[in-house]
Design an enzyme around this catalytic site. Structure first.
Site, PDB file in Angstrom:
ATOM      1  N   GLY A  11       0.839  -1.210   0.000  1.00 11.43           N
ATOM      2  CA  GLY A  11       0.000   0.000   0.000  1.00 11.43           C
ATOM      3  C   GLY A  11       0.862   1.243   0.000  1.00 11.43           C
ATOM      4  O   GLY A  11       1.849   1.319   0.719  1.00 11.43           O
ATOM      5  N   ARG A  21      13.608  10.125  -2.780  1.00  8.30           N
ATOM      6  CA  ARG A  21      14.484  11.282  -3.050  1.00  8.30           C
ATOM      7  C   ARG A  21      15.721  11.244  -2.159  1.00  8.30           C
ATOM      8  O   ARG A  21      16.852  11.457  -2.627  1.00  8.30           O
ATOM      9  CB  ARG A  21      13.690  12.562  -2.808  1.00  8.30           C
ATOM     10  CG  ARG A  21      14.479  13.855  -2.860  1.00  8.30           C
ATOM     11  CD  ARG A  21      13.512  15.006  -2.598  1.00  8.30           C
ATOM     12  NE  ARG A  21      14.154  16.305  -2.568  1.00  8.30           N
ATOM     13  CZ  ARG A  21      14.661  16.850  -1.478  1.00  8.30           C
ATOM     14  NH1 ARG A  21      14.638  16.192  -0.330  1.00  8.30           N
ATOM     15  NH2 ARG A  21      15.196  18.059  -1.537  1.00  8.30           N
ATOM     16  N   VAL A  23      17.070   8.650  -0.724  1.00  9.37           N
ATOM     17  CA  VAL A  23      17.939   7.530  -1.127  1.00  9.37           C
ATOM     18  C   VAL A  23      18.802   7.960  -2.317  1.00  9.37           C
ATOM     19  O   VAL A  23      20.033   7.808  -2.319  1.00  9.37           O
ATOM     20  CB  VAL A  23      17.084   6.283  -1.504  1.00  9.37           C
ATOM     21  CG1 VAL A  23      17.928   5.243  -2.235  1.00  9.37           C
ATOM     22  CG2 VAL A  23      16.446   5.679  -0.251  1.00  9.37           C
ATOM     23  N   ARG A  72       1.225  -5.384  -5.645  1.00  5.13           N
ATOM     24  CA  ARG A  72       1.396  -6.593  -4.831  1.00  5.13           C
ATOM     25  C   ARG A  72       1.630  -7.714  -5.844  1.00  5.13           C
ATOM     26  O   ARG A  72       0.815  -7.929  -6.728  1.00  5.13           O
ATOM     27  CB  ARG A  72       0.148  -6.851  -3.996  1.00  5.13           C
ATOM     28  CG  ARG A  72      -0.208  -5.660  -3.082  1.00  5.13           C
ATOM     29  CD  ARG A  72      -1.381  -5.983  -2.187  1.00  5.13           C
ATOM     30  NE  ARG A  72      -2.119  -4.787  -1.783  1.00  5.13           N
ATOM     31  CZ  ARG A  72      -1.853  -4.055  -0.697  1.00  5.13           C
ATOM     32  NH1 ARG A  72      -0.876  -4.388   0.092  1.00  5.13           N
ATOM     33  NH2 ARG A  72      -2.588  -3.001  -0.401  1.00  5.13           N
ATOM     34  N   ASP A 103       4.624  -4.218   6.201  1.00  2.00           N
ATOM     35  CA  ASP A 103       4.923  -5.567   6.684  1.00  2.00           C
ATOM     36  C   ASP A 103       5.219  -6.583   5.557  1.00  2.00           C
ATOM     37  O   ASP A 103       6.260  -7.240   5.566  1.00  2.00           O
ATOM     38  CB  ASP A 103       3.706  -6.013   7.521  1.00  2.00           C
ATOM     39  CG  ASP A 103       3.955  -7.301   8.228  1.00  2.00           C
ATOM     40  OD1 ASP A 103       4.827  -7.313   9.111  1.00  2.00           O
ATOM     41  OD2 ASP A 103       3.307  -8.309   7.885  1.00  2.00           O
ATOM     42  N   THR A 125       4.157   2.767   5.883  1.00  2.00           N
ATOM     43  CA  THR A 125       2.760   2.348   5.785  1.00  2.00           C
ATOM     44  C   THR A 125       1.950   3.270   6.675  1.00  2.00           C
ATOM     45  O   THR A 125       2.407   3.625   7.775  1.00  2.00           O
ATOM     46  CB  THR A 125       2.545   0.890   6.247  1.00  2.00           C
ATOM     47  OG1 THR A 125       1.158   0.709   6.581  1.00  2.00           O
ATOM     48  CG2 THR A 125       3.352   0.518   7.480  1.00  2.00           C
ATOM     49  N   ASP A 127      -0.382   2.466   8.384  1.00  2.00           N
ATOM     50  CA  ASP A 127      -0.887   1.714   9.546  1.00  2.00           C
ATOM     51  C   ASP A 127      -0.027   1.822  10.812  1.00  2.00           C
ATOM     52  O   ASP A 127      -0.496   1.500  11.895  1.00  2.00           O
ATOM     53  CB  ASP A 127      -1.030   0.235   9.179  1.00  2.00           C
ATOM     54  CG  ASP A 127      -2.192  -0.004   8.228  1.00  2.00           C
ATOM     55  OD1 ASP A 127      -3.055   0.890   8.115  1.00  2.00           O
ATOM     56  OD2 ASP A 127      -2.241  -1.067   7.590  1.00  2.00           O
ATOM     57  N   ASP A 129       2.202  -0.110  11.937  1.00  2.00           N
ATOM     58  CA  ASP A 129       2.120  -1.399  12.641  1.00  2.00           C
ATOM     59  C   ASP A 129       3.420  -2.208  12.548  1.00  2.00           C
ATOM     60  O   ASP A 129       3.395  -3.435  12.640  1.00  2.00           O
ATOM     61  CB  ASP A 129       0.942  -2.219  12.084  1.00  2.00           C
ATOM     62  CG  ASP A 129       1.075  -2.490  10.591  1.00  2.00           C
ATOM     63  OD1 ASP A 129       1.945  -1.871   9.947  1.00  2.00           O
ATOM     64  OD2 ASP A 129       0.320  -3.325  10.067  1.00  2.00           O
ATOM     65  N   MET A 169      -8.848   3.563   8.340  1.00  2.00           N
ATOM     66  CA  MET A 169      -8.128   2.366   7.876  1.00  2.00           C
ATOM     67  C   MET A 169      -7.407   1.655   9.022  1.00  2.00           C
ATOM     68  O   MET A 169      -7.182   2.227  10.090  1.00  2.00           O
ATOM     69  CB  MET A 169      -7.144   2.732   6.777  1.00  2.00           C
ATOM     70  CG  MET A 169      -7.816   2.707   5.422  1.00  2.00           C
ATOM     71  SD  MET A 169      -6.636   2.847   4.080  1.00  2.00           S
ATOM     72  CE  MET A 169      -7.642   2.258   2.723  1.00  2.00           C
ATOM     73  N   ARG A 171      -6.596  -2.625   8.830  1.00  2.22           N
ATOM     74  CA  ARG A 171      -7.242  -3.932   8.733  1.00  2.22           C
ATOM     75  C   ARG A 171      -6.888  -4.799   9.930  1.00  2.22           C
ATOM     76  O   ARG A 171      -7.665  -5.609  10.379  1.00  2.22           O
ATOM     77  CB  ARG A 171      -6.803  -4.600   7.424  1.00  2.22           C
ATOM     78  CG  ARG A 171      -7.774  -5.641   6.952  1.00  2.22           C
ATOM     79  CD  ARG A 171      -7.405  -6.119   5.568  1.00  2.22           C
ATOM     80  NE  ARG A 171      -7.833  -5.216   4.520  1.00  2.22           N
ATOM     81  CZ  ARG A 171      -7.364  -5.253   3.275  1.00  2.22           C
ATOM     82  NH1 ARG A 171      -6.466  -6.142   2.930  1.00  2.22           N
ATOM     83  NH2 ARG A 171      -7.813  -4.404   2.374  1.00  2.22           N
ATOM     84  N   GLU A 187     -15.916  10.164  21.208  1.00  2.12           N
ATOM     85  CA  GLU A 187     -16.471   9.626  22.457  1.00  2.12           C
ATOM     86  C   GLU A 187     -16.060   8.164  22.634  1.00  2.12           C
ATOM     87  O   GLU A 187     -15.801   7.698  23.728  1.00  2.12           O
ATOM     88  CB  GLU A 187     -18.011   9.692  22.452  1.00  2.12           C
ATOM     89  CG  GLU A 187     -18.597  11.027  22.864  1.00  2.12           C
ATOM     90  CD  GLU A 187     -18.297  12.144  21.884  1.00  2.12           C
ATOM     91  OE1 GLU A 187     -18.179  11.872  20.683  1.00  2.12           O
ATOM     92  OE2 GLU A 187     -18.163  13.295  22.338  1.00  2.12           O
TER      93      GLU A 187
HETATM   94  O1  F6P Z   1      -1.584  -1.110   4.618  1.00  8.33           O
HETATM   95  C1  F6P Z   1      -2.346   0.050   4.640  1.00  8.33           C
HETATM   96  C2  F6P Z   1      -3.796  -0.207   4.357  1.00  8.33           C
HETATM   97  O2  F6P Z   1      -4.261   1.069   4.126  1.00  8.33           O
HETATM   98  C3  F6P Z   1      -4.653  -0.914   5.395  1.00  8.33           C
HETATM   99  O3  F6P Z   1      -5.038  -0.153   6.492  1.00  8.33           O
HETATM  100  C4  F6P Z   1      -5.821  -1.349   4.559  1.00  8.33           C
HETATM  101  O4  F6P Z   1      -6.505  -2.393   5.141  1.00  8.33           O
HETATM  102  C5  F6P Z   1      -5.178  -1.753   3.285  1.00  8.33           C
HETATM  103  O5  F6P Z   1      -3.998  -0.963   3.179  1.00  8.33           O
HETATM  104  C6  F6P Z   1      -6.029  -1.621   2.070  1.00  8.33           C
HETATM  105  O6  F6P Z   1      -5.223  -1.734   0.940  1.00  8.33           O
HETATM  106  P1  F6P Z   1      -5.737  -1.874  -0.557  1.00  8.33           P
HETATM  107  O7  F6P Z   1      -7.068  -1.248  -0.640  1.00  8.33           O
HETATM  108  O8  F6P Z   1      -4.714  -1.178  -1.357  1.00  8.33           O
HETATM  109  O9  F6P Z   1      -5.764  -3.349  -0.807  1.00  8.33           O
END
Ligand code: F6P
Length: 319
Positions: A11, A21, A23, A72, A103, A125, A127, A129, A169, A171, A187
């Site tokens: 993503g 840039r 790099v 991907r 990841d 990313t 996320d 994460d 976002m 997942r 809240e």
């Molecule tokens: O990895 C980032 C992220 O935005 C996640 O939060 C989300 O679930 C996923 O990518 C969605 O990716 P795509 O729509 O490109 O498959």
């Protein structure tokens, strides 16, 4: 090393261009040639290589997305695909690789390192994460975008005295939800790392109304489940008029914040230095405002997890 490669994968995240840039420019300053690989691992398998120089990365630091494109690749997940990638790199004279991504992309980097290639990862990313780094490139921008949206929705929620469910976002991770929920004054914040307790949700929303609150905001990470179902259940239990907004991919695009541009610049430059110093299967990271390089494989096995103090803070502030 005379020639290194760079790719972005998985993503996209705002700030990836600033990393590319950095790099290219750091390598140029050290007299090293950089080959940009288009569409991540897909381009590596296909040999989609482009020579980059300082001029090629002019005017990209502030642009969202990635000029190298991203994808991907199913083929790269196979042993045959990985062998093809190594052949292509050898053929092009690329002696080391910098992988910018999340990841899945960093797992790919470890696979290549196991085949003898020198690889350094840059965590990017929205996320946030990835274990071992306080921040990944793109998180700050995505949180800013989500907060801006929450603030806008608050205005209309107040006017109509409505309850809003806002899906952000993540997942598998509640990092964006937690940060944007706190900064946006939500809240309730629902994240995949903690169970959903409808009794508590109802209690808190009703308490807010009794105190005179005209609206309520529930921020939910996409990994928790369907925001529409959650919204229906909350509406059924509270009888509050509810609406659902899914922020989706607007969180992935847009101009990176200064924080992300700075982080990407530091990580990109350090990645080149680590690679040239002979590092392999390493990840550059930002820890307590210092740039470090760490052994990549154990980081991918570790789980970043949610800061429990931040989660508790969210509960206290939403009272
Ligand atoms: O990895 C980032 C992220 O935005 C996640 O939060 C989300 O679930 C996923 O990518 C969605 O990716 P795509 O729509 O490109 O498959």
């Amino acid at each position: 090393m005379h020639t290194i490669g760079v790719l972005t994968s998985g993503g996209d995240a705002p700030g990836m261009n600033a990393a590319i840039r950095a790099v290219v420019r750091r390598a140029a300053a050290l007299g090293v040639e950089v080959i940009g690989i288009a569409r991540g691992y897909a381009g590596l398998v296909q040999g989609d290589f482009h020579r980059l120089n300082s001029g090629s990365v002019t005017d990209i630091i502030h642009r969202g997305g990635t000029v190298l494109l991203t994808a991907r690749s199913a083929e790269f997940r196979t042993k045959a695909g990985q062998a093809k990638a190594i052949d292509n790199l050898n053929h092009e004279g690329i002696e080391g690789l910098i992988v910018i991504g999340g990841d899945g992309s960093l797992h790919g980097a470890v696979e290549l390192a196991k085949m003898g290639l020198s690889v350094v990862g840059i965590p990017a990313t929205i996320d946030n994460d990835i274990a071992g780094t306080d921040y990944t490139i793109g998180f700050d921008t995505a949180v800013g975008t989500a907060v801006e949206a929450i603030n806008r929705i608050c205005d209309t929620a107040t006017s109509h005295e409505r309850n809003f469910i806002i899906e952000v976002m993540g997942r598998h991770s509640g990092q964006i939800a937690l940060a944007s929920g706190i900064a946006g004054g939500a809240e309730i914040i629902l994240i995949p790392e903690y169970p959903v307790d409808y009794d508590l949700i109802v209690e808190r929303l009703e308490r807010g109304r009794k105190r005179g609150k005209l609206h309520s905001i529930v921020v939910v990470a996409e990994g928790v489940g369907s925001a529409f179902e959650i919204g229906r259940e909350i509406a059924r239990r509270t009888r509050l008029e509810s609406r659902v907004t899914i922020l989706g991919h607007i969180q992935r695009g847009g101009t990176p914040t200064a924080f992300d541009c700075l982080l990407a610049s530091k990580l990109g430059a350090r990645a080149v230095e680590v690679l040239l110093a002979g590092g392999s299967s390493r990840m550059v990271a930002s820890v307590a405002n210092k740039i470090l390089d760490l052994d990549l494989e154990p980081l991918l096995k570790a789980k970043k997890g949610i800061d429990p103090e931040l989660y508790r803070l969210a509960e206290v502030l939403a009272l």
